[in-house]
Design an enzyme around this catalytic site. Structure first.
Site, PDB file in Angstrom:
ATOM      1  N   ASP A   1       0.861  -1.188   0.000  1.00 56.28           N
ATOM      2  CA  ASP A   1       0.000   0.000   0.000  1.00 56.28           C
ATOM      3  C   ASP A   1       0.901   1.243   0.000  1.00 56.28           C
ATOM      4  OD1 ASP A   1      -2.263   1.535   0.200  1.00 56.28           O
ATOM      5  OD2 ASP A   1      -2.685   1.044   2.300  1.00 56.28           O
TER       6      ASP A   1
ATOM      7  N   GLU B   1       2.641   5.159  -3.881  1.00 53.89           N
ATOM      8  CA  GLU B   1       2.607   6.161  -4.968  1.00 53.89           C
ATOM      9  C   GLU B   1       3.932   6.892  -5.122  1.00 53.89           C
ATOM     10  OE1 GLU B   1       0.364   5.829  -2.504  1.00 53.89           O
ATOM     11  OE2 GLU B   1      -1.074   4.742  -3.727  1.00 53.89           O
TER      12      GLU B   1
ATOM     13  N   ASP C   1      -9.194   3.968  -1.677  1.00 50.29           N
ATOM     14  CA  ASP C   1     -10.078   4.313  -0.559  1.00 50.29           C
ATOM     15  C   ASP C   1     -11.394   4.933  -1.013  1.00 50.29           C
ATOM     16  OD1 ASP C   1      -7.939   3.354   0.789  1.00 50.29           O
ATOM     17  OD2 ASP C   1      -7.198   5.292   1.480  1.00 50.29           O
TER      18      ASP C   1
END
Ligand code: NAG
Ligand code: NAG
Ligand code: NAG
Ligand code: NAG
Ligand code: NAG
Length: 925
Positions: free
Chosen positions: A522, A525, A601
């Site tokens: 996770d 980015e 999300d």
């Protein structure tokens, strides 16, 4: 998992309830991103000059050479850029042809040797390694010489290629254009609108000699955007821009990730073009072109006769304007990247499936996932401790809900130090994993790229210089979940070595010898709570001296690939669960080879359920089929109805996982209460009964790139109306068509039947209630629905393989017999495929241990054509039988005649054929 949380929180304090303004404040627009601003100015200036515009770029005829490469040819030459000082800049280009009608065009900048490097910590070349990460192989599949011709004329270059030489690429030298024809018709033109712009290197104090009249110097050497004022922009302006017109195409798809429609929108009236810049966007909005976690710069354009794919191979911040307004027929796109080289591939072919295949020849096809990962995943932030995990595990059995995997979010760690366990909460991971293993279940734990400072791993990464560096070339420090952190630089091979060591069998962290533990990546980015636009500063430095600016959009992929590689090394030679499973939030073109993705999300609102379908479809169109959205919605508390409808939709996502935020109330299926719990159970069981169908779809995708969740228009290319259908889909090539109910309190739905084939309504799976629909033209069917209903149709002509018994996990279903549903088309025929292997090792690849069965029904005769199954695998499936065959036939009265054959005792490991004596029964399944 959210990030940007702290900033959001801060902003809320500052701005009160101005939540909508938050995203504009956090993220650059085309106006506030210097490079986009300048290219937009350029475009407007070219447009305003109209016929008086003089292109400043030209191909030098004398520079062209046609060079032998392997058994192919590559064209080299120079583009000359004329600048006001009277000088010119040389931009070498290369054109090559690759298998799959892939034509590649690259433009670099020659002379950057004059840059004074003494004060710079960075590589001063333009970044040209995006393709090294995106492509499946370093060996390019050059098209063999005899498959194309090159014809060099005075002011034009002509390349003919494709079957029967039906495609022609024409390169004009001035103005520069690349036009690709199919037979006599133009299909795509690069630089149609003369928006080619290549900002070359120059010194700030000489800048005025370098600016053409179309250019503005806005933010070339500084950044006015609030959160990135500190960007040192060491190399000044480096942007590139280019337009592509798709001739007579009104339907474009791709360029995820955006919470938006599948059919790309016109952005001419919007201040916000599509942006590709991987960010951790807090509470993303739907109907938005704002950037999200992943980026795949690939567009598919389709129309009945032909399809075109465009792959823009660049990993920098990128904006794409889509213009469908010029003449109501064409679609044009303007691509603008902050830096890097111009590098793109255009592929042209008959159908969208052909384009998927061609694109996969370059970037690779999806991995064939381990079978368990196609089952149901139960996740939340967080399952608190071992007891909690095992309780959920046994409640699943108590409520007879099949599931394969339970997940642990960040709280399982000791103070968010990855590769450690919270000792009080998880005193004995090995014991927990063993317990899960009894019923064939797995655990997935989260491992993020931010590494807390002050423990062994960050110390080692820092010592071995395997972190992302800041602009002064020291380890970059920022904030994320653990507080102060460094970021592993997975562009660096040393980082891979360090990573590998964390995943070895003897590392107790992984539960000793347990093979049922897998990884979730996770925040890659990367998400940096105190960084500009919630990410790393663009002047950070990676391995090779590359600025973060250049590699931003591939960083997430390098990270999840490193994890995949480590797991693969760990598992090598293990017979059980050898195939790795990695879920990633951030991704790029090529991520399909090693990871699944989810849409991040989302929120517990109906519009997020609705948008999940076009989002997952888009991901499938761009070669990343293993995708899904958080079932139930991440933020908030769904109503029982929304939760139920989300399960009924989620079972069709290629990746099917329920997940919830730490502040959300618990919502495991049994908490919904009746009738919801039973309806959810039925939905999950439906997923398990068609697991073979989904697995087969993945196998076929892993060979050809075909979407697993497939847009309707792939099967109705002549019907242009079907090109805009994005709230229903097919499951691979199975013929199963689904229209999930995604409206609150729905009493009826409209299903679009895209052709004049027969469709058997399989919503109510009792045979006596199956209706057939067929008409002589496509159209909508209105159907009333109850909360129990998941509208599913089987297209006439399909053969579907199901496994109907309830088991606790997919692993326990291995020996279960199959039921075949043969849904006859109007000619009384049907066919279908079934792929079977052990579901967890690489033996299917290494030793061809699999069975791929093609069923065919025609003239009352059914046959199975099976590959030559290797003995070892044959033994393991020899007792797997087909226990029932159901034939659905539309009778003359429009009702369905069903024929059931019990116990045909047909094997799935051998070819067979035969006329079958039918016993006609009208029976329940
Ligand atoms: C920057 O640091 C890296 C190690 O992190 C080193 O390999 C590289 O040589 C340094 N660059 C310069 C210009 O000193
Ligand atoms: C990138 O450019 C450098 C310098 O011109 C060259 O040596 C290298 O081969 C190029 N790499 C790729 C992948 O094209
Ligand atoms: C089924 O038949 C159609 C039409 O003949 C063909 O295109 C398709 O490939 C066949 N599928 C399988 C799985 O054999
Ligand atoms: C299916 O079987 C029929 C009759 O044996 C044959 O004519 C046809 O070609 C077969 N189709 C496929 C896709 O194998
Ligand atoms: C299917 O139905 C048609 C029309 O009612 C009939 O002619 C045909 O024999 C049936 N086929 C089977 C396999 O029952």
């Amino acid at each position: 998992m959210i990030g940007g949380l702290h900033k959001q929180f801060l902003l809320l304090l500052l701005w009160g309830s101005l939540v909508v303004a938050v995203k504009d404040y956090l993220f650059k627009t085309c106006e506030t991103a210097g490079f986009c601003h300048r290219n937009k100015y350029f475009a407007e200036s070219v447009k305003n000059q109209g016929h008086n515009f003089i292109p400043k770029y030209s191909i030098s005829q004398s520079s062209i050479s046609i060079d032998e490469v392997l058994n192919s040819k590559v064209i080299h030459g120079n583009i000359i850029k004329f600048i006001p000082s009277g000088n010119h800049i040389t931009l070498p280009f290369e054109i090559s042809l690759l298998d799959g009608n892939n034509l590649r065009f690259k433009v670099d900048e020659k002379d950057r040797t004059s840059i004074d490097t003494t004060k710079l910590n960075i590589n001063t070349h333009r970044y040209n390694e995006t393709s090294d990460w995106a492509f499946v192989s370093a060996e390019l599949p050059y098209l063999a010489n005899d498959k194309f011709t090159i014809d060099l004329k005075n002011d034009v270059l002509i390349i003919t290629y494709g079957d029967a030489k039906q495609y022609r690429a024409i390169v004009d030298f001035w103005p520069i254009k690349l036009t690709i024809y199919h037979k006599d018709k133009i299909q795509i033109i690069a630089n149609d609108k003369n928006l080619f712009n290549f900002e070359h290197w120059r010194l700030q104090d000489e800048n005025s000699h370098h600016l053409t009249e179309e250019e503005t110097d806005y933010d070339m050497f500084e950044d006015h955007f609030k959160d990135s004022k500190e960007d040192s922009i060491p190399l000044g302006p480096e942007s590139i821009g280019l337009d592509f017109t798709f001739k007579n195409f009104q339907h474009l798809y791709g360029i995820p990730e955006h919470a938006d429609s599948m059919n790309l929108k016109d952005t001419t009236e919007s201040s916000m073009p599509y942006r590709l810049f991987n960010v951790d966007i807090f509470e993303y909005e739907t109907d938005s072109r704002l950037p999200m976690y992943g980026a795949i710069p690939f567009i598919l354009a389709s129309k009945p006769e032909i399809s075109v794919g465009l792959f823009w191979i660049n990993s920098a911040d990128t904006f794409i304007n889509v213009d469908k307004t010029t003449n109501q027929k064409d679609s044009s796109t303007h691509w603008i990247s902050e830096n890097g080289i111009v590098d793109f591939i255009i592929t042209i072919d008959k159908t969208p499936a052909d384009i998927n295949r061609n694109y996969g020849l370059i970037t690779g096809y999806t991995q064939l996932p381990p079978l368990f990962s196609l089952g149901y995943h139960q996740c939340r932030w967080n399952y608190n401790d071992e007891k909690d995990v095992l309780e959920v595990n046994s409640l699943m059995d108590e409520y007879q809900i099949p599931y394969d995997t339970i997940w642990l979010d960040i709280e399982y760690t000791d103070q968010k130090k990855y590769f450690t366990w919270h000792k009080e909460k998880f005193p004995n991971p090995e014991r927990m994993l063993d317990e899960l293993d009894h019923t064939g279940r797995n655990l997935v734990i989260i491992i993020d790229p931010h590494i807390k400072t002050g423990y062994y791993l960050s110390d080692e990464l820092t010592k071995k210089k395997s972190c992302i560096n800041d602009a002064s070339n020291n380890s970059y420090h920022g904030h994320c979940w653990p507080g102060e952190s460094v970021w592993i630089d997975t562009l660096n091979p040393t980082a891979q070595e360090i990573w590998d060591a964390q995943f070895t069998w003897n590392n107790y962290f992984l539960g000793g010898q347990s093979s049922n533990i897998f990884i979730w990546n996770d925040m890659n980015e990367p998400s940096v709570f105190n960084g500009p636009e919630t990410s790393a500063p663009k002047d950070d430095i990676h391995f090779g001296g590359w600025e973060h600016r250049s590699v931003h959009n591939i960083y997430g992929m390098t990270y999840h690939e490193a994890t995949y590689n480590s797991l693969a090394k760990r598992n090598e030679g293990h017979t059980t669960r050898e195939r790795p499973f990695v879920l990633t939030r951030s991704y790029y073109a090529g991520s399909q080879r090693t990871a699944a993705m989810w849409t991040g999300d989302n929120m517990c609102k109906w519009e997020y359920l609705q948008i999940s379908i076009p989002m997952v479809l888009t991901s499938n169109i761009v070669g990343m089929p293993f995708s899904g959205a958080d079932v139930g919605g991440f933020f908030g508390d769904p109503s029982t109805e929304l939760l139920t409808r989300w399960y009924q939709t989620g079972i069709w996502y290629p990746f099917f996982r329920a997940h919830a935020h730490i502040d959300s109330r618990r919502r495991e299926p049994w908490l919904a209460g009746e009738p919801y719990t039973s309806i959810i159970r039925d939905a999950v069981r439906l997923r398990y009964s068609i697991l073979s169908v989904i697995y087969t779809a993945f196998y076929e995708s892993s060979q050809t790139g075909i979407p697993v969740m497939k847009p309707i228009f792939y099967e109705s290319l002549s019907n242009i109306e079907s090109y805009s259908i994005e709230d229903q889909f097919f499951v691979g090539n199975s013929g199963i068509l689904v229209k999930p109910v995604t409206e609150e309190d729905a009493k009826e739905i409209k299903v679009y039947l895209p052709d004049n084939e027969v469709y058997y309504d399989y919503t109510d799976r009792s045979l006596s209630k199956i209706n057939a629909y067929s008409s002589d033209k496509p159209g909508y069917l209105t159907k009333s629905v109850t909360l129990e209903d998941i509208p599913v149709f089987i297209k006439g002509g399909s053969i579907i393989s199901l496994k109907d018994r309830y088991r606790r996990s997919s692993r326990l279903m291995f020996k279960d017999p199959y039921t075949l549903i043969i849904a006859l088309n109007k000619d009384g025929e049907a066919n279908g495929s079934l792929y079977v292997d052990d579901g967890e090792s690489f033996d299917y690849e290494k030793h061809e241990e699999y069975a791929y069965i093609k069923f065919n029904y025609s003239n009352g005769k059914i046959s199975a054509d099976v590959n030559e199954v290797k003995d070892r695998f044959k033994d393991s499936i020899s007792d797997v039988k087909i226990e029932k065959i159901i034939i659905l036939n539309e009778s003359t009265t429009g009702t369905v005649e069903s024929i059931i054959i019990h116990n045909p005792k047909l094997s799935i490991s051998q070819s067979w054929t035969g006329k079958i004596e039918f016993v006609v029964e009208h029976d329940e399944l």
